[in-house]
Scaffold this motif. Structure first.
Motif, short mmCIF file in Angstrom:
data_model
loop_
_atom_site.label_atom_id
_atom_site.label_comp_id
_atom_site.label_asym_id
_atom_site.label_seq_id
_atom_site.Cartn_x
_atom_site.Cartn_y
_atom_site.Cartn_z
N LEU A 95 2.05 -17.19 3.66
CA LEU A 95 1.08 -18.21 3.25
C LEU A 95 -0.34 -17.64 3.29
N PRO A 96 -0.64 -16.63 2.49
CA PRO A 96 -1.98 -16.01 2.54
C PRO A 96 -3.10 -16.98 2.20
N GLN A 97 -2.75 -18.10 1.56
CA GLN A 97 -3.76 -19.12 1.24
C GLN A 97 -4.39 -19.72 2.50
N ARG A 98 -3.73 -19.53 3.65
CA ARG A 98 -4.25 -20.06 4.91
C ARG A 98 -5.54 -19.36 5.33
N ILE A 99 -5.77 -18.15 4.86
CA ILE A 99 -6.93 -17.39 5.30
C ILE A 99 -8.15 -17.85 4.48
N THR A 100 -8.70 -18.97 4.89
CA THR A 100 -9.86 -19.55 4.23
C THR A 100 -11.14 -19.08 4.91
N GLN A 101 -12.26 -19.30 4.25
CA GLN A 101 -13.54 -18.94 4.87
C GLN A 101 -13.79 -19.79 6.10
N GLY A 102 -13.34 -21.05 6.06
CA GLY A 102 -13.49 -21.92 7.23
C GLY A 102 -12.76 -21.37 8.43
N LEU A 103 -11.53 -20.88 8.23
CA LEU A 103 -10.76 -20.28 9.33
C LEU A 103 -11.45 -19.03 9.84
N ILE A 104 -11.90 -18.19 8.93
CA ILE A 104 -12.57 -16.95 9.33
C ILE A 104 -13.81 -17.26 10.16
N ASN A 105 -14.57 -18.27 9.78
CA ASN A 105 -15.77 -18.64 10.54
C ASN A 105 -15.42 -19.02 11.97
N ILE A 106 -14.29 -19.70 12.14
CA ILE A 106 -13.85 -20.08 13.49
C ILE A 106 -13.47 -18.83 14.29
#
Length: 404
Positions: free
Chosen positions: A248-259
């Motif tokens: 599920l590479p779609q999980r790697i969002t900018q929002g997740l990365i920011n966290i």
């Protein structure tokens, strides 16, 4: 004359090395051509799914949409792939005992026949799962659970199992006993108890958050858990165990990365088992994480019929490095009930490891490990220490505590 002799020897050595390299180089080029020749199949698979679900490209790229539309019935599977009635019957039989499901993205990557495709083999039930070979919990994790959702096997580190949810339920999963029939996050009271346990044990400096798949948690939930752990003075390293990069590479969002960036250093261990899994989407997700300072390691599992060959492992590790993922471990498969058809002998693993050394860079050489039964820890296996030429019935090895 001496210089001429040295130059001649150098040229001969160079020519010999070029000849040695040819076998893998030929395999690599043929593999690339094979992938290029079959990429249209993936495009067509995806389009069939888009049409069936009547969704846009934007919805397809939303990880929550992917999770909500996991394919988990044979009837739905048959909408997208040519599967005979016998195979459907077998899937239904296994479904009565073991849950299964996979994201549309992951199944869209299927290119080959069911018995040859690494995506199909890892995601779709096989009738061989009904074999009674193996045990439910060979690691005996229930006896290494001192509090909450903690698993503790080593002096300075601990695991928190935060969920039983995965984007795709791998058929070789070591925790298939925990999948159950419904998705559920670990109770918040149990997670709090786990964090309190770590607080009360300052010798624990390394915490691994896993499950299930840690990145199936919502951004807010993950943020809260990471904040609580990072507040513990004795915790130096936080690790996340996830296969979302693969399934599920779609999980790697900018929002997740920011966290994740807030709680550095963060280390992520993922599990690519086959070169094909390094799709354009997966590689893009890896690069996004690494560019944000998150360190990625890969933990491959030897699986018969999928990656139990030297060229496949060598190519996988080289492609991982090209995408800034360090090949960290290769796990010997555990003796888990329902997974006997994936099992490989230790001799096979040792021969592959021996075949890698010298033929590829040291960076592409992960540690081959055997997880000792009853949770006594990982044991490195090396062809230098064990005779890989003989398929011996019994091999005696020693844990980090000296247990044989």
């Amino acid at each position: 004359t001496g210089g001429h002799d040295m130059n001649t020897k150098s040229q001969k050595r160079s020519e010999k090395l070029t000849i040695i390299a040819q076998e893998f180089y030929k395999f690599k080029e043929e593999y690339k051509n094979k992938i290029e020749a079959t990429k249209d199949i993936v495009i067509k698979n995806k389009q069939r799914m888009l049409d069936y679900f009547q969704v846009s490209e934007n919805e397809w790229n939303n990880w929550k949409w992917q999770m909500a539309h996991r394919i988990h019935t044979s009837s739905l599977l048959k909408e997208f792939f040519s599967i005979d009635d016998c195979e459907i019957e077998n899937i239904n039989k296994v479904s009565q005992q073991y849950r299964w499901g996979a994201t549309p993205y992951y199944l869209s990557q299927i290119r080959f026949s069911p018995k040859q495709d690494p995506f199909y083999l890892q995601a779709i039930p096989s009738i061989e799962e009904l074999s009674e070979w193996g045990t439910e919990d060979p690691m005996e994790e229930r006896f290494t659970n001192p509090a909450g959702m903690i698993t503790r096997r080593y002096p300075d580190r601990a695991i928190i199992n935060v969920t039983n949810i995965c984007p795709s339920y791998c058929r070789h999963c070591q925790r298939r006993r925990n999948i159950g029939t419904t998705d559920s996050m670990s109770p918040l009271t149990q997670i709090k108890e786990s964090i309190d346990y770590i607080k009360s044990h300052p010798e624990i400096r390394d915490v691994l958050i896993t499950g299930g798949d840690a990145l199936t948690l919502s951004d807010d939930t993950l943020d809260n858990i990471l904040a609580c752990i990072r507040e513990i003075p004795s915790v130096e390293i936080i690790r996340l165990g996830t296969r979302t990069l693969v399934t599920l590479p779609q999980r790697i969002t900018q929002g997740l990365i920011n966290i994740l960036e807030k709680y550095a250093p963060i280390y992520i261990n993922t599990q690519f088992n086959h070169p094909l899994e390094l799709s354009e989407e997966a590689c893009s997700a890896c690069r996004a994480l690494v560019s944000s300072g998150i360190v990625l390691g890969n933990q491959m599992v030897f699986l018969r019929g999928i990656n139990d060959s030297l060229p496949i492992v060598q190519l996988l590790n080289q492609l991982l490095l090209a995408n800034r993922v360090r090949p960290y471990y290769i796990f010997h498969p555990k003796e888990i009930i329902g997974t006997g058809h994936f099992y490989v002998p230790v001799s096979t693993g040792l021969k592959i490891m021996k075949g890698l050394r010298g033929y590829t860079s040291g960076l592409a050489l992960p540690t081959y490990v055997y997880n000792s039964p009853k949770g006594w820890g990982k044991i490195p296996l090396s062809p230098e220490g064990i005779d890989a030429s003989q398929d011996k019935e019994n091999i005696y090895i020693e844990t980090w505590e000296g247990r044989k």
